[in-house]
Design an enzyme around this catalytic site. Structure first.
Site, PDB file in Angstrom:
ATOM      1  CE  LYS A  78      -3.880   1.685   3.004  1.00 12.82           C
ATOM      2  NZ  LYS A  78      -4.475   1.486   4.126  1.00 12.82           N
ATOM      3  CB  SER A 103      -7.928   3.148   3.445  1.00 16.08           C
ATOM      4  OG  SER A 103      -6.934   2.636   4.252  1.00 16.08           O
ATOM      5  CB  SER A 107      -8.043   0.165   6.216  1.00 19.13           C
ATOM      6  OG  SER A 107      -8.799   1.409   6.555  1.00 19.13           O
TER       7      SER A 107
END
Length: 560
Positions: A132, A216, A240
């Protein structure tokens, strides 16, 4: 003339696309989401060779079995995943940073060392690993989705750190033989369940591009679901890792804070430690999560990140089942605000049936209010009144993601004031009291079970919904309570939405206004084919136990 934030975002987006080799570009025009809803499986396979399909549809365990023995070279493995990641990005907007050339060069060096008789670099030798875009990789930019971070180090210019810093987790993965090759999309601020920002745009769910991939860590969810990466790392402060894992048919684990190294990674509200963010892996198999957790912990991260607890992998402690062979699971079907919709309800019931068929015990989970736990989470998320996100969006003048700005406005429409020190201390005192109350409840379940032992883990949905469109936020009550308690949670795939089975119940009676609104929005035709996952929640630092239990349940599901 200075560029607008829109122009800067577009320029960055185009520069990322330009890093995809011509031979890996999809023919134009790329089908719309309406024309090609599902781009997984046979659809993406048409652009790959049989050898590339064999490699990219292997999980991390099989890949490393082949690379560490010399059956597959690191170069061919990494190149195959770079190709598939490039396809995934063109179809779903899942990548922020592409550094395929750097990764392939890294792989060639590993192959050279192996050929020279040095053997594998480590247990992850030649394994592509995605991250990420909160994690720094040397030679690569980190924007975390903020336009104002482009060509800076976390929004600051001239530090000398630009593209010159490596997060501890990245360093350890590389030391183990892993090869970072791309970084994935996220909502700027990382505080949204919809992955999208003003650089990459919206990231789509590969199984159903008409709906969100979650957030996320949505870029990781989309990329791994497309088999563009065998394993990657996301972060989780309110769901997330778990939400994108559930919505994309993946396995993911939210460890307790202090189990894996976070030091050196970028973050929103980095000083907020009442309910801290954690990092964890997402993958196509539970065995891959086990491999990664064991490998990272073998690096003794507690010697490199002061927040990490000195706790090596403890499988012997948790892999054993009780002498009578019986486990006990707590069942938490609803958060009491939005009930699970048909496909989620069916997935939950399917897992319950599997657990029952194995002879394990089930009890209803009736703990201290999860509404209180969620309220604690949002108290912590908004403690600074939005100072952090207003600063970083203000660097370019871009707006925050939809719905996120609303968190930081009061009822009068004005920005909330940051909490004072004494207010934060008061929150922390009440938070610890709640955590103790919940711990006591869990201990008391020993009086409710036939075995006389407390519940082993809690089965609960990841979300009330299996899919949601980009103009909506996901109902959030099923995940932040885990963060408030700092429990371990593992997510696993169960089924997919089936429009012929998961029909609307016309006699349904909503339990709240929000439940009514969500029920009215339910569209089985739209959601058809979207994956549905469940989560299994254990106590703090029980990553080994949860992985073992997910393996147990997933193995049984596979036979049904």
């Amino acid at each position: 003339m200075a560029l607008t934030w829109q122009e800067r975002g577009l320029k960055k987006r185009e520069s990322t696309l330009a890093k995809i080799p011509i031979e890996w570009r999809l023919p134009e025009p790329i089908p719309s989401a309406e024309a090609q809803k599902d781009v997984t499986g046979p659809y993406v396979q048409q652009f790959l060779s049989a050898r590339e399909i064999e490699i990219t549809e292997s999980d991390a365990v099989k890949i490393t079995e082949n690379t560490t023995t010399g059956k597959w070279t690191a170069t061919e493995v990494v190149t195959a995943f770079c190709h598939r990641a490039a396809l995934a990005h063109q179809l779903t907007n899942c990548l922020h940073e592409i550094f395929f050339d750097q990764a392939i060069e890294h792989a060639k060096n590993l192959d050279s060392a192996f050929a020279a008789g040095n053997g594998p670099t480590g247990p992850l030798h030649g394994l592509p690993v995605s991250f990420k875009d909160q994690f720094h990789v040397k030679g690569v930019e980190t924007t975390m989705g903020y336009v104002g971070w482009i060509n800076t180090f976390e929004g600051v210019k001239g530090t000398g750190k630009e593209k010159n810093v490596e997060s501890e987790l990245v360093r350890e993965a590389k030391a183990l033989g892993g090869i970072p090759f791309c970084k994935t999309s996220l909502p700027h601020t990382v505080m949204s369940g919809v992955t999208g920002n003003n650089i990459v745009g919206l990231t789509l769910n590969p199984s159903n591009r008409l709906v969100s991939c979650g957030g996320s860590s949505g870029g990781e969810g989309a990329l791994i679901s497309m088999r563009g990466s065998p394993i990657g790392f996301g972060t989780d402060i309110g769901g997330s890792i778990r939400i994108p894992s559930g919505l994309n048919g993946l396995y993911g684990i939210r460890p307790s804070f202090g189990r894996l190294p976070y030091v050196g990674a970028a973050n929103s509200m980095p000083g907020q430690n009442s309910i801290p963010s954690v990092c964890g892996p997402m993958a196509t198999s539970i065995g891959s999560l086990r491999l990664m957790m064991q490998s990272i912990l073998s690096q003794q991260p507690w010697l490199h990140d002061p927040a990490v607890v000195n706790m090596p992998w403890r499988e012997a402690e948790f892999a054993q089942v009780p002498a009578d062979g019986k486990l006990t699971f707590g069942l938490l079907f609803s958060d009491g605000v939005v009930n699970p919709q048909p496909a989620v309800k069916r997935a939950f019931e399917k897992v319950v049936q599997v657990i029952t068929s194995m002879g394990h015990e089930l009890i209803e989970w009736d703990p201290p209010s999860h509404k209180t736990a969620v309220a604690f989470a949002f108290e912590s998320y908004t403690a600074d009144g939005g100072l952090d996100i207003w600063h970083h969006t203000g660097l370019s003048g871009e707006p925050p993601p939809p719905f996120v700005g609303e968190l930081y406005y009061g009822d009068d429409g004005k920005t909330k004031a940051p909490k004072t020190v004494d207010q934060i201390w008061d929150t922390n005192v009440r938070l610890r009291q709640y955590q103790k109350e919940y711990m006591d409840y869990w201990n008391r379940t020993a009086k409710l079970t036939k075995s006389g032992r407390p519940v082993d883990a809690i089965l609960t949905p990841v979300s009330a919904v299996a899919a949601f469109t980009f103009d909506k936020q996901i109902p959030i009550g099923y995940t932040p309570w885990v963060n408030t308690l700092d429990y371990t949670s593992g997510v696993f795939p169960v089924t997919k939405v089936d429009k012929d089975i998961d029909v609307r119940d016309t006699n349904y009676q909503p339990i709240s206004d929000e439940d009514k609104e969500r029920w009215e929005q339910y569209d089985p035709e739209l959601e058809h084919g979207t994956p549905v996952g469940m989560q299994l929640v254990g106590r703090r630092f029980q990553e080994e136990r949860i992985i073992c239990l997910v393996e147990l349940i997933s193995g049984a599901l596979a036979t049904k």
